[in-house]
Design an enzyme around this catalytic site. Sequence first.
Site, PDB file in Angstrom:
ATOM      1  N   PRO A   1       0.818  -1.223   0.000  1.00 13.50           N
ATOM      2  CA  PRO A   1       0.000   0.000   0.000  1.00 13.50           C
ATOM      3  C   PRO A   1       0.848   1.269   0.000  1.00 13.50           C
ATOM      4  O   PRO A   1       0.342   2.348  -0.289  1.00 13.50           O
ATOM      5  CB  PRO A   1      -0.850  -0.106   1.273  1.00 13.50           C
ATOM      6  CG  PRO A   1      -0.356  -1.269   2.041  1.00 13.50           C
ATOM      7  CD  PRO A   1       0.579  -2.055   1.188  1.00 13.50           C
TER       8      PRO A   1
ATOM      9  N   ARG B   1      -2.819  -8.605 -20.821  1.00 17.44           N
ATOM     10  CA  ARG B   1      -3.776  -8.295 -21.888  1.00 17.44           C
ATOM     11  C   ARG B   1      -3.218  -7.295 -22.897  1.00 17.44           C
ATOM     12  O   ARG B   1      -3.714  -7.177 -23.997  1.00 17.44           O
ATOM     13  CB  ARG B   1      -5.120  -7.834 -21.326  1.00 17.44           C
ATOM     14  CG  ARG B   1      -5.028  -6.581 -20.487  1.00 17.44           C
ATOM     15  CD  ARG B   1      -6.396  -6.130 -19.996  1.00 17.44           C
ATOM     16  NE  ARG B   1      -7.154  -5.509 -21.041  1.00 17.44           N
ATOM     17  CZ  ARG B   1      -8.224  -6.031 -21.642  1.00 17.44           C
ATOM     18  NH1 ARG B   1      -8.706  -7.202 -21.283  1.00 17.44           N
ATOM     19  NH2 ARG B   1      -8.826  -5.383 -22.600  1.00 17.44           N
TER      20      ARG B   1
ATOM     21  N   GLU C   1       1.238  -7.039   8.371  1.00 16.53           N
ATOM     22  CA  GLU C   1       1.449  -5.584   8.316  1.00 16.53           C
ATOM     23  C   GLU C   1       2.453  -5.206   7.236  1.00 16.53           C
ATOM     24  O   GLU C   1       2.560  -4.028   6.867  1.00 16.53           O
ATOM     25  CB  GLU C   1       1.910  -5.062   9.675  1.00 16.53           C
ATOM     26  CG  GLU C   1       0.829  -5.122  10.762  1.00 16.53           C
ATOM     27  CD  GLU C   1      -0.438  -4.366  10.373  1.00 16.53           C
ATOM     28  OE1 GLU C   1      -0.351  -3.157  10.134  1.00 16.53           O
ATOM     29  OE2 GLU C   1      -1.509  -5.007  10.297  1.00 16.53           O
TER      30      GLU C   1
ATOM     31  N   ASP D   1      -8.814   0.085 -25.852  1.00 16.09           N
ATOM     32  CA  ASP D   1      -9.208   0.147 -24.448  1.00 16.09           C
ATOM     33  C   ASP D   1      -9.245   1.595 -23.989  1.00 16.09           C
ATOM     34  O   ASP D   1      -8.409   2.394 -24.360  1.00 16.09           O
ATOM     35  CB  ASP D   1      -8.224  -0.624 -23.565  1.00 16.09           C
ATOM     36  CG  ASP D   1      -8.667  -2.070 -23.363  1.00 16.09           C
ATOM     37  OD1 ASP D   1      -9.813  -2.375 -23.727  1.00 16.09           O
ATOM     38  OD2 ASP D   1      -7.863  -2.857 -22.855  1.00 16.09           O
TER      39      ASP D   1
HETATM   40  C1  9D3 Z   1      -2.098   1.049   8.819  1.00 17.21           C
HETATM   41  C2  9D3 Z   1      -1.162   0.165   8.139  1.00 17.21           C
HETATM   42  N1  9D3 Z   1      -1.739  -0.546   6.989  1.00 17.21           N
HETATM   43  C3  9D3 Z   1      -1.295   0.139   5.736  1.00 17.21           C
HETATM   44  C4  9D3 Z   1      -2.391   0.818   5.028  1.00 17.21           C
HETATM   45  C5  9D3 Z   1      -1.242  -1.894   7.095  1.00 17.21           C
HETATM   46  C6  9D3 Z   1      -1.466  -2.762   5.930  1.00 17.21           C
HETATM   47  C7  9D3 Z   1      -2.728  -2.993   5.422  1.00 17.21           C
HETATM   48  C8  9D3 Z   1      -2.906  -3.869   4.367  1.00 17.21           C
HETATM   49  C9  9D3 Z   1      -0.396  -3.395   5.348  1.00 17.21           C
HETATM   50  C10 9D3 Z   1      -0.573  -4.272   4.304  1.00 17.21           C
HETATM   51  C11 9D3 Z   1      -1.828  -4.496   3.819  1.00 17.21           C
HETATM   52  C12 9D3 Z   1      -2.030  -5.448   2.718  1.00 17.21           C
HETATM   53  N2  9D3 Z   1      -2.069  -4.771   1.419  1.00 17.21           N
HETATM   54  C13 9D3 Z   1      -1.283  -5.111   0.424  1.00 17.21           C
HETATM   55  O1  9D3 Z   1      -0.501  -6.030   0.555  1.00 17.21           O
HETATM   56  C14 9D3 Z   1      -1.317  -4.354  -0.807  1.00 17.21           C
HETATM   57  C15 9D3 Z   1      -2.154  -3.279  -1.237  1.00 17.21           C
HETATM   58  C16 9D3 Z   1      -3.215  -2.589  -0.588  1.00 17.21           C
HETATM   59  O2  9D3 Z   1      -3.633  -2.860   0.544  1.00 17.21           O
HETATM   60  N3  9D3 Z   1      -3.806  -1.562  -1.260  1.00 17.21           N
HETATM   61  C17 9D3 Z   1      -3.429  -1.205  -2.516  1.00 17.21           C
HETATM   62  N4  9D3 Z   1      -2.447  -1.809  -3.147  1.00 17.21           N
HETATM   63  C18 9D3 Z   1      -1.827  -2.830  -2.499  1.00 17.21           C
HETATM   64  S1  9D3 Z   1      -0.562  -3.702  -3.132  1.00 17.21           S
HETATM   65  C19 9D3 Z   1      -0.415  -4.664  -1.802  1.00 17.21           C
END
Ligand code: 9D3
Length: 248
Positions: free
Chosen positions: A88, A152, A115, A167
């Site tokens: 994220p 794709r 996490e 697209d």
């Molecule tokens: C408050 C801390 N969180 C971060 C927003 C912890 C957290 C939440 C969810 C850490 C990892 C995750 C799992 N998410 C992914 O692995 C992930 C992801 C996502 O949650 N949103 C958008 N793109 C991606 S790419 C990998």
Amino acid sequence: MDIDVVALFPDAVRAFCEVGVLGRAQERGIVRLRYWDVRAFADDARQTVDDRPYGGGPGMVLMAEPLARALTAAKEGRGAVRTIYLSPSGRRLDEAGVRELMGAGSLVLVAGRYEGIDERVLEAGDEEWSIGDYVLSGGEVAAGVVIDALVRQLPGALGHEDSAREDSFAHGLLDHPHYTRPEEWRGREVPPVLLSGDHGRIRRWRLKAALGRTWLRRPDLLAGRSLTSEEQGLLEEFQQEYRGQGHE
Ligand code: 9D3
């Protein structure tokens, strides 16, 4: 193209990649996918892959050693590999990013859980990418999104060669609406121009509808794109008609 997926739930990604356009692209040899289960690289009898965060706090962290071993296995025998951690906190994926990744002969996608991963696994040159500003439960879905968007676009992946080029995001506009039989459905008619057989008028109607939708729903896309004089004229027609229908 070669893509390796390193994950705690690789089967979830595999199931998704076996169907539809992705399944066919693999059968045609356009993409070769391999899957690596991080848990298989754990070094204790319990196959532990997570541990508590140093410094305290909620949740668990994906341990460095099992992940590093899985990555070594995935990269073995490959030349230049682009390693992408799905996170994220990463660079947000868009169509330009998808096209950039297409240029890599070999990709390793790392889907985390918990996490996050132990930061020390990241090596110089490794990248972190996100698929958008919302919270997922793990990187597997994100890996599936990256693979789908990328494959794709590879030549030969789609049956109809023009489809990827047409697209919506490829021209920076949202798609026009679509209709199929019957001509009238529950009292609602197909726009008559689409039945006219006049391909010039149909093309202009579709372009106008695409411009109008993009203006209404995604003005940010229009702001980042210049319009031809034809497009400018069609958008102005759409805006006049829209306002004439009592909006705004
Ligand atoms: C408050 C801390 N969180 C971060 C927003 C912890 C957290 C939440 C969810 C850490 C990892 C995750 C799992 N998410 C992914 O692995 C992930 C992801 C996502 O949650 N949103 C958008 N793109 C991606 S790419 C990998």
